[in-house]
Design a protein around this motif. Structure first.
Motif, PDB file in Angstrom:
ATOM      1  N   ARG A 149       0.815  -1.363   0.063  1.00  0.00           N
ATOM      2  CA  ARG A 149       0.154  -0.400   0.070  1.00  0.00           C
ATOM      3  C   ARG A 149       0.737   1.074   0.340  1.00  0.00           C
ATOM      4  N   GLU A 150       0.782   2.640  -0.286  1.00  0.00           N
ATOM      5  CA  GLU A 150       1.067   3.526  -0.040  1.00  0.00           C
ATOM      6  C   GLU A 150       1.884   4.070   1.043  1.00  0.00           C
ATOM      7  N   ALA A 151       2.252   3.718   1.844  1.00  0.00           N
ATOM      8  CA  ALA A 151       2.815   3.940   3.677  1.00  0.00           C
ATOM      9  C   ALA A 151       3.685   2.344   4.478  1.00  0.00           C
ATOM     10  N   ASP A 152       2.445   1.700   3.795  1.00  0.00           N
ATOM     11  CA  ASP A 152       2.880   0.293   4.574  1.00  0.00           C
ATOM     12  C   ASP A 152       2.493  -1.431   4.032  1.00  0.00           C
ATOM     13  N   ILE A 153       3.220  -2.524   4.743  1.00  0.00           N
ATOM     14  CA  ILE A 153       2.426  -3.539   3.545  1.00  0.00           C
ATOM     15  C   ILE A 153       1.602  -4.293   4.804  1.00  0.00           C
ATOM     16  N   VAL A 154       1.565  -5.047   3.886  1.00  0.00           N
ATOM     17  CA  VAL A 154       1.076  -6.325   4.722  1.00  0.00           C
ATOM     18  C   VAL A 154       1.701  -7.837   4.634  1.00  0.00           C
ATOM     19  N   LEU A 155       1.640  -7.877   6.066  1.00  0.00           N
ATOM     20  CA  LEU A 155       2.262  -9.784   5.880  1.00  0.00           C
ATOM     21  C   LEU A 155       1.110 -10.334   6.294  1.00  0.00           C
ATOM     22  N   ASP A 156       1.516 -11.202   5.993  1.00  0.00           N
ATOM     23  CA  ASP A 156       1.068 -12.276   6.353  1.00  0.00           C
ATOM     24  C   ASP A 156       1.395 -13.794   7.127  1.00  0.00           C
ATOM     25  N   GLY A 157       2.006 -14.191   7.949  1.00  0.00           N
ATOM     26  CA  GLY A 157       3.157 -15.716   8.359  1.00  0.00           C
ATOM     27  C   GLY A 157       2.505 -16.472   8.373  1.00  0.00           C
ATOM     28  N   ASN A 158       1.113 -17.235   7.554  1.00  0.00           N
ATOM     29  CA  ASN A 158       0.792 -17.831   6.939  1.00  0.00           C
ATOM     30  C   ASN A 158       1.378 -18.840   6.477  1.00  0.00           C
ATOM     31  N   HIS A 159       1.211 -19.598   6.339  1.00  0.00           N
ATOM     32  CA  HIS A 159       1.877 -21.507   5.398  1.00  0.00           C
ATOM     33  C   HIS A 159       1.373 -20.659   4.304  1.00  0.00           C
ATOM     34  N   PRO A 160       2.066 -20.618   2.512  1.00  0.00           N
ATOM     35  CA  PRO A 160       0.792 -20.085   1.544  1.00  0.00           C
ATOM     36  C   PRO A 160       0.140 -21.372   1.179  1.00  0.00           C
ATOM     37  N   LEU A 161       0.181 -22.660   1.603  1.00  0.00           N
ATOM     38  CA  LEU A 161      -1.146 -23.989   2.165  1.00  0.00           C
ATOM     39  C   LEU A 161      -2.071 -23.655   3.243  1.00  0.00           C
ATOM     40  N   ALA A 162      -1.344 -22.741   3.919  1.00  0.00           N
ATOM     41  CA  ALA A 162      -2.532 -22.736   5.173  1.00  0.00           C
ATOM     42  C   ALA A 162      -3.606 -23.098   4.135  1.00  0.00           C
ATOM     43  N   GLY A 163      -4.317 -23.766   5.609  1.00  0.00           N
ATOM     44  CA  GLY A 163      -6.375 -23.334   5.438  1.00  0.00           C
ATOM     45  C   GLY A 163      -6.659 -24.088   3.515  1.00  0.00           C
ATOM     46  N   MET A 164      -6.080 -24.780   3.346  1.00  0.00           N
ATOM     47  CA  MET A 164      -6.151 -25.541   1.496  1.00  0.00           C
ATOM     48  C   MET A 164      -6.118 -27.485   1.994  1.00  0.00           C
ATOM     49  N   ASP A 165      -7.295 -27.632   1.436  1.00  0.00           N
ATOM     50  CA  ASP A 165      -7.266 -28.863   1.209  1.00  0.00           C
ATOM     51  C   ASP A 165      -6.288 -28.912   0.548  1.00  0.00           C
ATOM     52  N   LEU A 166      -5.501 -30.680   0.059  1.00  0.00           N
ATOM     53  CA  LEU A 166      -4.351 -30.460  -0.876  1.00  0.00           C
ATOM     54  C   LEU A 166      -4.919 -32.628  -1.142  1.00  0.00           C
ATOM     55  N   LYS A 167      -4.413 -32.870  -2.350  1.00  0.00           N
ATOM     56  CA  LYS A 167      -4.020 -33.742  -2.882  1.00  0.00           C
ATOM     57  C   LYS A 167      -3.026 -34.081  -3.390  1.00  0.00           C
ATOM     58  N   PHE A 168      -2.073 -35.634  -3.102  1.00  0.00           N
ATOM     59  CA  PHE A 168      -1.302 -36.260  -3.533  1.00  0.00           C
ATOM     60  C   PHE A 168      -1.183 -36.925  -4.440  1.00  0.00           C
ATOM     61  N   ASP A 169      -0.503 -36.716  -5.874  1.00  0.00           N
ATOM     62  CA  ASP A 169      -0.377 -38.281  -6.422  1.00  0.00           C
ATOM     63  C   ASP A 169       1.347 -38.675  -6.097  1.00  0.00           C
ATOM     64  N   VAL A 170       1.130 -40.048  -5.363  1.00  0.00           N
ATOM     65  CA  VAL A 170       2.359 -40.387  -4.918  1.00  0.00           C
ATOM     66  C   VAL A 170       2.625 -41.567  -5.660  1.00  0.00           C
ATOM     67  N   GLU A 171       4.098 -42.228  -5.920  1.00  0.00           N
ATOM     68  CA  GLU A 171       4.499 -43.119  -6.120  1.00  0.00           C
ATOM     69  C   GLU A 171       6.311 -43.622  -5.387  1.00  0.00           C
ATOM     70  N   VAL A 172       5.943 -43.976  -4.693  1.00  0.00           N
ATOM     71  CA  VAL A 172       6.678 -44.960  -3.502  1.00  0.00           C
ATOM     72  C   VAL A 172       7.752 -45.130  -4.730  1.00  0.00           C
ATOM     73  N   VAL A 173       9.725 -44.840  -4.087  1.00  0.00           N
ATOM     74  CA  VAL A 173      10.758 -45.156  -5.024  1.00  0.00           C
ATOM     75  C   VAL A 173      11.015 -46.475  -4.145  1.00  0.00           C
ATOM     76  N   GLU A 174      11.077 -46.064  -3.121  1.00  0.00           N
ATOM     77  CA  GLU A 174      12.492 -46.465  -1.885  1.00  0.00           C
ATOM     78  C   GLU A 174      11.621 -46.720  -0.496  1.00  0.00           C
ATOM     79  N   ILE A 175      11.726 -47.627   0.126  1.00  0.00           N
ATOM     80  CA  ILE A 175      11.797 -47.893   1.944  1.00  0.00           C
ATOM     81  C   ILE A 175      12.817 -48.446   2.385  1.00  0.00           C
ATOM     82  N   ARG A 176      13.852 -48.130   2.740  1.00  0.00           N
ATOM     83  CA  ARG A 176      14.846 -48.224   3.452  1.00  0.00           C
ATOM     84  C   ARG A 176      14.451 -48.191   5.642  1.00  0.00           C
TER      85      ARG A 176
END
Ligand code: ZN
Length: 156
Positions: free
Chosen positions: A109-136
């Motif tokens: 803004r003119e004299a100040d800025i607004v900062l957000d300390g939340n994680h960019p993905l906070a509040g979002m439901d997510l979907k992960f398409d995964v493939e397991v490469v290795e387990i040890r």
């Protein structure tokens, strides 16, 4: 039971299917179980998979990056900033550089800025398409350090 280290490829989308992040074309993500290296909802689902398995994992916001906290929005006068020219999307760390919480500029803004300390993905439901490469099993050194080593893990 020994702690395990899991490597997996993923494509992360929001619930509309828009891609947010992906490990395609890079190293898989590698993490050690039980230490909070990845979000809890994803870790829990991956723990049930075997090497080579592919799966689509839906993770609700509460099991991902949590709900948004509007108290983490704050206005900062421009003359208090470490540099005068900032734009939406820039990030700052509050407090000491190594351990401070990252804040993202969400409005200029003119004299100040607004900062957000939340994680960019906070509040979002997510979907992960995964493939397991290795387990040890985790090495003694990894258990001592509390994180996974090697490609996609800590490099030191
Ligand atoms: Zn280490």
């Amino acid at each position: 039971m020994a702690q395990r280290v899991i490597s997996f490829h993923y494509t992360l989308t929001d619930v509309e299917g828009d891609e947010l992040d992906s490990s395609a074309g890079t190293e898989p993500l590698t993490f050690m179980e039980g230490v909070g290296q990845i979000i809890p909802g994803l870790e829990k689902a991956l723990a049930a998979l075997k090497k080579g398995d592919k799966s689509v994992i839906a993770v609700a916001a509460v099991d991902a990056y949590g709900d948004r906290d509007e108290e983490l929005l704050m206005a900062v006068p421009k003359d208090k900033l470490p540099k005068p020219d900032v734009k939406v999307g820039d990030q700052f760390r509050a407090g000491d550089a190594a351990h401070g919480m990252p804040f993202t500029v969400v409005e200029v803004r003119e004299a100040d800025i607004v900062l957000d300390g939340n994680h960019p993905l906070a509040g979002m439901d997510l979907k992960f398409d995964v493939e397991v490469v290795e387990i040890r099993d985790a090495t003694d050194e990894e258990v001592a350090h509390g994180h996974a080593h090697g490609p996609g893990g800590h490099d030191h």
